[in-house]
Design a protein around this motif. Structure first.
Motif, PDB file in Angstrom:
ATOM      1  N   VAL A  53      64.119 -54.379 -48.270  1.00  0.00           N
ATOM      2  CA  VAL A  53      64.846 -54.746 -47.145  1.00  0.00           C
ATOM      3  C   VAL A  53      65.430 -53.306 -46.412  1.00  0.00           C
ATOM      4  CG1 VAL A  53      66.731 -55.939 -46.181  1.00  0.00           C
ATOM      5  CG2 VAL A  53      65.531 -56.996 -47.815  1.00  0.00           C
ATOM      6  N   VAL A  54      65.154 -53.320 -45.065  1.00  0.00           N
ATOM      7  CA  VAL A  54      66.058 -52.044 -44.489  1.00  0.00           C
ATOM      8  C   VAL A  54      67.253 -52.621 -44.033  1.00  0.00           C
ATOM      9  CG1 VAL A  54      66.140 -50.471 -42.316  1.00  0.00           C
ATOM     10  CG2 VAL A  54      63.737 -51.088 -43.602  1.00  0.00           C
ATOM     11  N   SER A  55      68.423 -52.242 -44.471  1.00  0.00           N
ATOM     12  CA  SER A  55      69.642 -52.679 -44.202  1.00  0.00           C
ATOM     13  C   SER A  55      70.308 -52.004 -42.886  1.00  0.00           C
ATOM     14  CB  SER A  55      70.615 -52.660 -45.377  1.00  0.00           C
ATOM     15  OG  SER A  55      71.851 -53.285 -45.139  1.00  0.00           O
ATOM     16  N   LEU A  56      70.408 -52.622 -41.923  1.00  0.00           N
ATOM     17  CA  LEU A  56      71.117 -52.001 -41.008  1.00  0.00           C
ATOM     18  C   LEU A  56      72.545 -52.825 -40.843  1.00  0.00           C
ATOM     19  CD1 LEU A  56      68.246 -52.135 -38.400  1.00  0.00           C
ATOM     20  CD2 LEU A  56      68.922 -50.360 -39.665  1.00  0.00           C
ATOM     21  N   ALA A  57      72.833 -53.329 -41.901  1.00  0.00           N
ATOM     22  CA  ALA A  57      74.064 -54.280 -41.926  1.00  0.00           C
ATOM     23  C   ALA A  57      75.387 -53.565 -42.548  1.00  0.00           C
ATOM     24  CB  ALA A  57      73.778 -55.359 -43.167  1.00  0.00           C
ATOM     25  N   GLY A  58      75.320 -52.836 -43.760  1.00  0.00           N
ATOM     26  CA  GLY A  58      76.284 -52.495 -44.184  1.00  0.00           C
ATOM     27  C   GLY A  58      76.975 -51.155 -43.687  1.00  0.00           C
ATOM     28  N   GLY A  59      78.304 -50.739 -43.733  1.00  0.00           N
ATOM     29  CA  GLY A  59      78.933 -49.735 -43.124  1.00  0.00           C
ATOM     30  C   GLY A  59      79.139 -48.589 -44.069  1.00  0.00           C
ATOM     31  N   MET A  60      78.268 -48.446 -45.170  1.00  0.00           N
ATOM     32  CA  MET A  60      78.685 -47.424 -46.225  1.00  0.00           C
ATOM     33  C   MET A  60      78.603 -45.956 -45.786  1.00  0.00           C
ATOM     34  SD  MET A  60      77.685 -48.563 -50.133  1.00  0.00           S
ATOM     35  CE  MET A  60      75.713 -48.123 -49.927  1.00  0.00           C
ATOM     36  N   PRO A  61      79.406 -45.302 -46.041  1.00  0.00           N
ATOM     37  CA  PRO A  61      79.274 -43.646 -45.634  1.00  0.00           C
ATOM     38  C   PRO A  61      78.224 -43.093 -46.392  1.00  0.00           C
ATOM     39  CG  PRO A  61      81.910 -44.265 -46.264  1.00  0.00           C
ATOM     40  CD  PRO A  61      80.861 -45.485 -46.490  1.00  0.00           C
ATOM     41  N   ASP A 231      93.794 -47.744 -35.202  1.00  0.00           N
ATOM     42  CA  ASP A 231      92.969 -47.478 -36.780  1.00  0.00           C
ATOM     43  C   ASP A 231      91.890 -46.501 -36.228  1.00  0.00           C
ATOM     44  OD1 ASP A 231      91.996 -47.584 -39.106  1.00  0.00           O
ATOM     45  OD2 ASP A 231      91.317 -49.942 -38.658  1.00  0.00           O
ATOM     46  N   ASN A 232      92.032 -45.342 -37.175  1.00  0.00           N
ATOM     47  CA  ASN A 232      91.006 -44.232 -36.429  1.00  0.00           C
ATOM     48  C   ASN A 232      90.198 -43.504 -37.904  1.00  0.00           C
ATOM     49  OD1 ASN A 232      89.908 -42.594 -34.730  1.00  0.00           O
ATOM     50  ND2 ASN A 232      91.602 -40.988 -35.068  1.00  0.00           N
ATOM     51  N   PRO A 233      89.508 -44.335 -38.488  1.00  0.00           N
ATOM     52  CA  PRO A 233      88.952 -43.810 -39.606  1.00  0.00           C
ATOM     53  C   PRO A 233      87.429 -42.652 -39.094  1.00  0.00           C
ATOM     54  CG  PRO A 233      88.314 -46.133 -39.457  1.00  0.00           C
ATOM     55  CD  PRO A 233      89.264 -45.857 -38.486  1.00  0.00           C
ATOM     56  N   TYR A 234      86.987 -42.942 -37.707  1.00  0.00           N
ATOM     57  CA  TYR A 234      85.806 -42.555 -37.530  1.00  0.00           C
ATOM     58  C   TYR A 234      86.029 -41.255 -36.578  1.00  0.00           C
ATOM     59  CZ  TYR A 234      84.159 -46.700 -39.237  1.00  0.00           C
ATOM     60  OH  TYR A 234      83.749 -47.664 -40.211  1.00  0.00           O
ATOM     61  N   SER A 260      92.133 -42.068 -42.726  1.00  0.00           N
ATOM     62  CA  SER A 260      91.445 -42.230 -44.010  1.00  0.00           C
ATOM     63  C   SER A 260      90.482 -41.091 -44.388  1.00  0.00           C
ATOM     64  CB  SER A 260      90.584 -43.680 -43.898  1.00  0.00           C
ATOM     65  OG  SER A 260      89.639 -43.812 -44.810  1.00  0.00           O
ATOM     66  N   PHE A 261      90.346 -40.944 -45.775  1.00  0.00           N
ATOM     67  CA  PHE A 261      89.236 -39.930 -45.941  1.00  0.00           C
ATOM     68  C   PHE A 261      88.014 -40.712 -46.529  1.00  0.00           C
ATOM     69  CE2 PHE A 261      93.121 -37.467 -46.977  1.00  0.00           C
ATOM     70  CZ  PHE A 261      93.137 -36.462 -46.309  1.00  0.00           C
ATOM     71  N   SER A 262      87.793 -42.064 -46.105  1.00  0.00           N
ATOM     72  CA  SER A 262      86.653 -42.514 -46.736  1.00  0.00           C
ATOM     73  C   SER A 262      85.625 -42.153 -45.711  1.00  0.00           C
ATOM     74  CB  SER A 262      86.827 -44.107 -46.387  1.00  0.00           C
ATOM     75  OG  SER A 262      87.598 -44.544 -47.440  1.00  0.00           O
ATOM     76  N   LYS A 263      85.668 -41.814 -44.486  1.00  0.00           N
ATOM     77  CA  LYS A 263      84.378 -41.278 -43.856  1.00  0.00           C
ATOM     78  C   LYS A 263      84.068 -39.873 -43.910  1.00  0.00           C
ATOM     79  CE  LYS A 263      85.095 -45.709 -42.828  1.00  0.00           C
ATOM     80  NZ  LYS A 263      84.538 -46.879 -43.460  1.00  0.00           N
ATOM     81  N   THR A 264      85.270 -39.054 -43.864  1.00  0.00           N
ATOM     82  CA  THR A 264      85.085 -37.555 -44.000  1.00  0.00           C
ATOM     83  C   THR A 264      85.150 -36.828 -45.113  1.00  0.00           C
ATOM     84  OG1 THR A 264      87.599 -37.509 -43.342  1.00  0.00           O
ATOM     85  CG2 THR A 264      86.744 -37.694 -41.759  1.00  0.00           C
ATOM     86  N   PHE A 265      85.357 -37.446 -46.196  1.00  0.00           N
ATOM     87  CA  PHE A 265      85.193 -37.102 -47.493  1.00  0.00           C
ATOM     88  C   PHE A 265      84.445 -38.289 -48.323  1.00  0.00           C
ATOM     89  CE2 PHE A 265      87.329 -35.974 -51.835  1.00  0.00           C
ATOM     90  CZ  PHE A 265      86.287 -35.352 -52.205  1.00  0.00           C
ATOM     91  N   PHE A 269      87.590 -42.243 -53.444  1.00  0.00           N
ATOM     92  CA  PHE A 269      89.012 -42.017 -53.990  1.00  0.00           C
ATOM     93  C   PHE A 269      89.999 -42.904 -53.636  1.00  0.00           C
ATOM     94  CE2 PHE A 269      86.533 -38.111 -54.404  1.00  0.00           C
ATOM     95  CZ  PHE A 269      86.885 -37.661 -55.385  1.00  0.00           C
ATOM     96  N   ARG A 270      89.561 -43.722 -52.540  1.00  0.00           N
ATOM     97  CA  ARG A 270      90.574 -44.767 -51.814  1.00  0.00           C
ATOM     98  C   ARG A 270      91.602 -44.199 -51.426  1.00  0.00           C
ATOM     99  NH1 ARG A 270      88.516 -46.805 -49.665  1.00  0.00           N
ATOM    100  NH2 ARG A 270      89.470 -48.977 -49.394  1.00  0.00           N
ATOM    101  N   ILE A 271      91.662 -43.185 -50.756  1.00  0.00           N
ATOM    102  CA  ILE A 271      93.044 -42.534 -50.088  1.00  0.00           C
ATOM    103  C   ILE A 271      92.984 -42.620 -48.582  1.00  0.00           C
ATOM    104  CG2 ILE A 271      94.302 -40.559 -49.768  1.00  0.00           C
ATOM    105  CD1 ILE A 271      94.480 -41.449 -52.615  1.00  0.00           C
ATOM    106  N   GLY A 272      93.701 -43.373 -47.736  1.00  0.00           N
ATOM    107  CA  GLY A 272      94.029 -43.370 -46.537  1.00  0.00           C
ATOM    108  C   GLY A 272      95.505 -43.349 -46.248  1.00  0.00           C
ATOM    109  N   TRP A 273      96.045 -43.331 -45.135  1.00  0.00           N
ATOM    110  CA  TRP A 273      97.389 -43.150 -44.794  1.00  0.00           C
ATOM    111  C   TRP A 273      97.844 -44.002 -43.459  1.00  0.00           C
ATOM    112  CZ3 TRP A 273      93.755 -39.573 -43.802  1.00  0.00           C
ATOM    113  CH2 TRP A 273      93.615 -38.984 -42.512  1.00  0.00           C
TER     114      TRP A 273
END
Ligand SMILES: Cc1ncc(COP(=O)(O)O)c(C=O)c1O
Length: 450
Positions: A53-61, A231-234, A260-265, A269-273
């Motif tokens: 399946v080509v997943s265009l669903a998830g938003g995983m970095p 909310d500014n993760p991107y 969040s560091f989820s998308k830039t690192f 590690f689950r580190i946001g602020w």
């Protein structure tokens, strides 16, 4: 060395034999659990993750480009040189070293902040949870864009808040719709606690607020004495030019900022602020202490070490280029394969495109057929609190390769063409939801249900 393995088949079978689907506690759960349901995205994961399946669903970095040797070396140094501190309990607010680094990261978006105003969280998802926990009572209203981030809707639901959606256009939240929503809710005697907004590369809409738009929204917030949760993760994953200044950089007293560091690192590690005015920050730390005692100390030191020892700005550029190539593949595939009457947003950064289907098509009803055709997406209904959204879908380009994205859009195009031709022949039997633009017209819940 590899990851520890799960129990063998025999062990699992033994565990399953004791498992029962009967819930002896069904009448004891707190009322707030009634709104807790698995998100449409989670339910999809098991099928969407099959390799065919080509997943265009998830938003995983997509962290394939991370230099694991550099990360590994700095983790080794962290453990051998500061392991006893890094593996100990820490401050409820978060470690000073990471709070200082966070202030440096935020400077890239025009924010001048003191580390004392930062609270470290377990991803920005926990930031959302803590902010809602300290501000919202059951029945309070939270204003959200239409559509909005599915994980935020889940938090608001868990705290028994009511979500009032506010229309968007290609420049993000519509200021006039915001003004009207606040006035209507207040005149109906409702308590509006805050506006939750994603100004950059919106999840799921893929659009961004211009500088003028941000200024106008903040002016309305001031007039209406409305708190804004930004909310500014991107924000640092833009494909064109410099980042637009954050709303927080324009109003330090009215904006609570989530990062969040989820998308830039890396998300693991689950580190946001949360960056908040001082009094709010004090409440957040108390809430954080009751939730976790302290955010994970090891992760905070690990992220701080990565930032100190690696060219993280250069790494973000690498990520940006990689996501831009995927965005381009998605736009090219959509242009080639979508049937007439389909439209979509053109993101200038981030992970997502938001598509509007031809009248009469229902992305939710169509999903099973799409997965059979080996392509997955998230139906628009996941991003509304009230069941609206069946004419829309979120398409993510962050994870698959450009070739897979092209193939995914080809498969999706076939499914849509088929659906559209069936509708043309037999009629839909449902009323088409209106769509003024690629983002659609948002009207009162229930008005346009298919
Ligand atoms: C808009 C938005 N906010 C918050 C989050 C949560 O991210 P994290 O908890 O990994 O920082 C996400 C994740 O996809 C998101 O898209």
């Amino acid at each position: 060395m590899s990851l520890p393995s799960t129990p063998g088949a025999a062990g699992l079978e033994r565990l399953q034999r004791r498992d029962t689907r009967l819930d002896n506690y069904v009448d004891r759960y707190a009322a707030r659990t009634h709104g807790m349901t698995a998100s449409a995205i989670r339910a999809l994961f098991s099928v969407a993750n099959r390799p065919e399946v080509v997943s265009l669903a998830g938003g995983m970095p997509n962290i394939a480009d991370l230099p694991l040797d550099v990360v590994g070396e700095s983790l080794h140094t962290l453990v051998t040189q500061s392991g006893r501190q890094a593996m100990q309990y820490g401050s409820g607010q978060g470690e000073p070293v990471i709070r200082e680094a966070i202030c440096e990261v935020m400077r890239l978006e025009g924010i001048a902040a003191h580390p004392d105003d930062v609270t470290v969280t377990v991803g920005s998802q926990q930031g959302l949870d803590l902010v809602t926990r300290i501000f919202c009572d059951p029945g309070d209203v939270v204003l959200c864009e239409a559509p909005s981030y599915v994980g935020a809707l889940g938090v608001f639901r868990a705290y028994q808040c009511e979500v009032a959606h506010v229309a968007m256009d290609e420049q993000g939240l519509d200021p006039q719709a915001l003004r009207e929503a606040v006035a209507a809710l207040r005149s109906a005697g409702r308590t509006v606690k805050f506006l939750y907004t994603i100004p950059n590369f919106h999840n799921p809409a893929g659009v961004s607020q211009s500088l003028e738009r941000r200024t106008e929204i903040l002016r309305i917030a001031e007039e209406a004495d409305l708190l804004v949760v930004e909310d500014n993760p991107y924000g640092l994953l833009g494909f064109e030019g410099e980042p637009t200044p954050a709303m927080r950089s324009m109003d330090a007293d009215r904006v609570v900022y989530l990062g969040s560091f989820s998308k830039t690192f890396a998300p693991g590690f689950r580190i946001g602020w949360v960056l908040a005015p001082h009094a709010v920050r004090e409440k957040l730390v108390l809430a954080q202490e009751s939730a976790t005692l302290c955010p994970p100390v090891f992760s905070q030191f690990a992220v701080a070490a990565y930032l100190a020892n690696h060219d993280w700005r250069g790494q973000i550029k690498v990520f940006r280029e990689m996501y831009r190539e995927r965005r381009d593949a998605m736009l090219a595939g959509l242009a080639d394969h979508m049937p007439t009457g389909t439209s979509w947003t053109v993101p200038a950064g981030g992970f997502f495109v938001w598509a509007t289907l031809p009248p009469g098509l229902d992305s939710h009803a169509m999903l099973a057929r799409a997965v059979t055709a080996r392509v997955a997406y998230v139906p628009g209904t996941a991003f509304f609190a009230d069941g609206f959204g069946s004419r829309f879908m979120r398409l993510s380009y962050c994870f698959p390769t450009p070739e897979r994205i092209l193939e995914g859009t080809r498969r999706l195009g076939e499914v849509l063409q088929y659906e559209a031709s069936v509708n043309e022949t037999f009629g839909t039997g449902v009323e088409a939801a209106p769509a003024r633009s690629a983002l659609g017209t948002y009207e009162a819940p229930g008005a346009n249900q298919n």
